[in-house]
Design a protein around this motif. Structure first.
Motif, PDB file in Angstrom:
ATOM      1  N   LEU A  13     -15.996  35.260 -38.384  1.00  0.00           N
ATOM      2  CA  LEU A  13     -16.858  34.675 -37.354  1.00  0.00           C
ATOM      3  C   LEU A  13     -17.426  33.351 -37.828  1.00  0.00           C
ATOM      4  N   ALA A  14     -17.888  33.297 -39.057  1.00  0.00           N
ATOM      5  CA  ALA A  14     -18.434  32.044 -39.601  1.00  0.00           C
ATOM      6  C   ALA A  14     -17.374  30.945 -39.585  1.00  0.00           C
ATOM      7  N   GLU A  15     -16.157  31.305 -39.952  1.00  0.00           N
ATOM      8  CA  GLU A  15     -15.055  30.323 -39.949  1.00  0.00           C
ATOM      9  C   GLU A  15     -14.771  29.830 -38.532  1.00  0.00           C
ATOM     10  N   ALA A  16     -14.770  30.764 -37.572  1.00  0.00           N
ATOM     11  CA  ALA A  16     -14.499  30.389 -36.177  1.00  0.00           C
ATOM     12  C   ALA A  16     -15.607  29.482 -35.631  1.00  0.00           C
ATOM     13  N   ILE A  17     -16.850  29.771 -35.995  1.00  0.00           N
ATOM     14  CA  ILE A  17     -17.982  28.938 -35.556  1.00  0.00           C
ATOM     15  C   ILE A  17     -17.852  27.533 -36.131  1.00  0.00           C
ATOM     16  N   ASN A  18     -17.536  27.445 -37.411  1.00  0.00           N
ATOM     17  CA  ASN A  18     -17.379  26.126 -38.045  1.00  0.00           C
ATOM     18  C   ASN A  18     -16.211  25.354 -37.439  1.00  0.00           C
ATOM     19  N   GLN A  19     -15.142  26.069 -37.132  1.00  0.00           N
ATOM     20  CA  GLN A  19     -13.953  25.416 -36.562  1.00  0.00           C
ATOM     21  C   GLN A  19     -14.246  24.887 -35.161  1.00  0.00           C
ATOM     22  N   GLU A  20     -14.980  25.663 -34.370  1.00  0.00           N
ATOM     23  CA  GLU A  20     -15.219  25.287 -32.968  1.00  0.00           C
ATOM     24  C   GLU A  20     -16.389  24.316 -32.810  1.00  0.00           C
ATOM     25  N   PHE A  21     -17.442  24.526 -33.590  1.00  0.00           N
ATOM     26  CA  PHE A  21     -18.670  23.763 -33.379  1.00  0.00           C
ATOM     27  C   PHE A  21     -19.046  22.852 -34.545  1.00  0.00           C
ATOM     28  N   GLY A  22     -18.386  23.012 -35.685  1.00  0.00           N
ATOM     29  CA  GLY A  22     -18.698  22.174 -36.835  1.00  0.00           C
ATOM     30  C   GLY A  22     -19.688  22.819 -37.787  1.00  0.00           C
ATOM     31  N   SER A  23     -20.636  23.571 -37.244  1.00  0.00           N
ATOM     32  CA  SER A  23     -21.617  24.277 -38.067  1.00  0.00           C
ATOM     33  C   SER A  23     -22.345  25.307 -37.216  1.00  0.00           C
ATOM     34  N   LEU A  24     -22.984  26.259 -37.891  1.00  0.00           N
ATOM     35  CA  LEU A  24     -23.786  27.261 -37.177  1.00  0.00           C
ATOM     36  C   LEU A  24     -24.938  26.585 -36.446  1.00  0.00           C
ATOM     37  N   GLN A  25     -25.562  25.599 -37.076  1.00  0.00           N
ATOM     38  CA  GLN A  25     -26.697  24.927 -36.446  1.00  0.00           C
ATOM     39  C   GLN A  25     -26.297  24.211 -35.163  1.00  0.00           C
ATOM     40  N   THR A  26     -25.106  23.642 -35.150  1.00  0.00           N
ATOM     41  CA  THR A  26     -24.627  22.976 -33.925  1.00  0.00           C
ATOM     42  C   THR A  26     -24.442  23.983 -32.797  1.00  0.00           C
ATOM     43  N   LEU A  27     -23.877  25.152 -33.130  1.00  0.00           N
ATOM     44  CA  LEU A  27     -23.753  26.218 -32.132  1.00  0.00           C
ATOM     45  C   LEU A  27     -25.130  26.611 -31.611  1.00  0.00           C
ATOM     46  N   ILE A  28     -26.070  26.830 -32.520  1.00  0.00           N
ATOM     47  CA  ILE A  28     -27.427  27.215 -32.121  1.00  0.00           C
ATOM     48  C   ILE A  28     -28.043  26.157 -31.214  1.00  0.00           C
ATOM     49  N   ASP A  29     -27.892  24.904 -31.584  1.00  0.00           N
ATOM     50  CA  ASP A  29     -28.463  23.808 -30.787  1.00  0.00           C
ATOM     51  C   ASP A  29     -27.845  23.750 -29.391  1.00  0.00           C
ATOM     52  N   GLN A  30     -26.521  23.892 -29.316  1.00  0.00           N
ATOM     53  CA  GLN A  30     -25.831  23.787 -28.027  1.00  0.00           C
ATOM     54  C   GLN A  30     -26.130  24.975 -27.123  1.00  0.00           C
ATOM     55  N   SER A  57     -28.710  26.982 -27.340  1.00  0.00           N
ATOM     56  CA  SER A  57     -30.132  26.922 -26.991  1.00  0.00           C
ATOM     57  C   SER A  57     -30.358  25.973 -25.824  1.00  0.00           C
ATOM     58  N   ALA A  58     -29.784  24.780 -25.909  1.00  0.00           N
ATOM     59  CA  ALA A  58     -29.975  23.775 -24.863  1.00  0.00           C
ATOM     60  C   ALA A  58     -29.476  24.270 -23.519  1.00  0.00           C
ATOM     61  N   LYS A  59     -28.304  24.906 -23.517  1.00  0.00           N
ATOM     62  CA  LYS A  59     -27.749  25.405 -22.250  1.00  0.00           C
ATOM     63  C   LYS A  59     -28.578  26.561 -21.699  1.00  0.00           C
ATOM     64  N   SER A  60     -29.088  27.416 -22.580  1.00  0.00           N
ATOM     65  CA  SER A  60     -29.896  28.558 -22.145  1.00  0.00           C
ATOM     66  C   SER A  60     -31.231  28.089 -21.560  1.00  0.00           C
ATOM     67  N   VAL A  61     -31.874  27.157 -22.221  1.00  0.00           N
ATOM     68  CA  VAL A  61     -33.162  26.638 -21.755  1.00  0.00           C
ATOM     69  C   VAL A  61     -33.003  25.931 -20.410  1.00  0.00           C
ATOM     70  N   ALA A  62     -31.860  25.293 -20.202  1.00  0.00           N
ATOM     71  CA  ALA A  62     -31.642  24.483 -18.997  1.00  0.00           C
ATOM     72  C   ALA A  62     -31.252  25.287 -17.757  1.00  0.00           C
ATOM     73  N   ILE A  63     -31.012  26.595 -17.908  1.00  0.00           N
ATOM     74  CA  ILE A  63     -30.638  27.413 -16.748  1.00  0.00           C
ATOM     75  C   ILE A  63     -31.748  27.351 -15.703  1.00  0.00           C
ATOM     76  N   GLN A  64     -31.377  27.048 -14.480  1.00  0.00           N
ATOM     77  CA  GLN A  64     -32.355  27.001 -13.397  1.00  0.00           C
ATOM     78  C   GLN A  64     -32.573  28.410 -12.865  1.00  0.00           C
ATOM     79  N   GLY A  65     -33.830  28.856 -12.869  1.00  0.00           N
ATOM     80  CA  GLY A  65     -34.115  30.208 -12.417  1.00  0.00           C
ATOM     81  C   GLY A  65     -33.735  31.217 -13.490  1.00  0.00           C
ATOM     82  N   SER A  66     -33.178  32.343 -13.073  1.00  0.00           N
ATOM     83  CA  SER A  66     -32.867  33.445 -13.989  1.00  0.00           C
ATOM     84  C   SER A  66     -31.403  33.428 -14.394  1.00  0.00           C
TER      85      SER A  66
END
Length: 204
Positions: free
Chosen positions: A99-116, A118-127
């Protein structure tokens, strides 16, 4: 008719996720909200079975929205509870292995995944829900969001990690500051559970 759906057991005490999620929120969320989805799903499925026996296509179609909403609520929350863990049971510990390898391959780092995510979750309009999912067609990880209680399967993805951003998931504690709730939840994410879901998704 098959056995009715039941509330899955919670893998920790109501207060185990404090201070990130209060015992009061957990109690209400699990015993009231999730239980209601289960109850209403069973009711809708029973009505659907009756309509099916009568070959009442109109009634069957009319019940599909209730099945989708309440069934999705049950599916999503059943994943959500296992996606979280108290800190003394591994909550917040970074993923390892495939999983860690797949995250790094797709997003570059765990922190980048968390940031992306998080941003999409916070931006959801309504529920709705923010998700990390697995795309079987591309064999890659993907971030997605779903409105209301729509399950991630409606987007063609296998759910791995969900963030519930319905107000009932955080409002008693975080009021209207959804971003603080999403920021704090990462410290109790059960990455071992996410890794298990990832392995199962790849194997199927």
């Amino acid at each position: 008719m098959s056995q009715p759906y039941q509330l899955p057991p919670l893998p920790y005490d109501f207060g185990a996720l404090e201070p990130v999620i209060s015992a009061e929120i957990m109690t209400l969320h699990y015993t009231k909200h999730h239980q209601t989805y289960v109850n209403n799903l069973n009711k809708a499925l029973e009505q659907y079975a009756e309509a099916e026996q009568k070959r009442d296509l109109g009634a069957m179609i009319a019940l599909q929205s209730a099945i989708k909403f309440n069934g999705g609520g049950n599916v999503n929350h059943s994943i959500f509870w296992t996606n979280l863990a108290p800190k003394d049971q591994g909550g917040g510990e970074a993923p390892e292995g495939d999983l860690a390898e797949a995250i790094n391959q797709e997003f570059g780092s765990l922190q980048t995944l968390i940031d992306q995510l998080s941003a999409k979750s916070v931006a959801i309009q309504g529920s709705g829900w923010g998700w990390l999912g697995y795309d079987k067609a591309t064999t890659r990880l993907a971030i997605s969001t779903c409105d209301n209680q729509d399950p991630l399967s409606t987007k063609g993805l296998v759910p791995l990690l969900g963030i519930d951003v319905w107000e009932h998931a955080y409002y008693l504690q975080y009021k209207n500051v959804r971003a603080d709730y999403v920021k704090n939840i990462w410290s109790i994410v059960n990455w071992k559970n996410v890794a298990e879901r990832y392995q199962n998704a790849k194997a199927k």
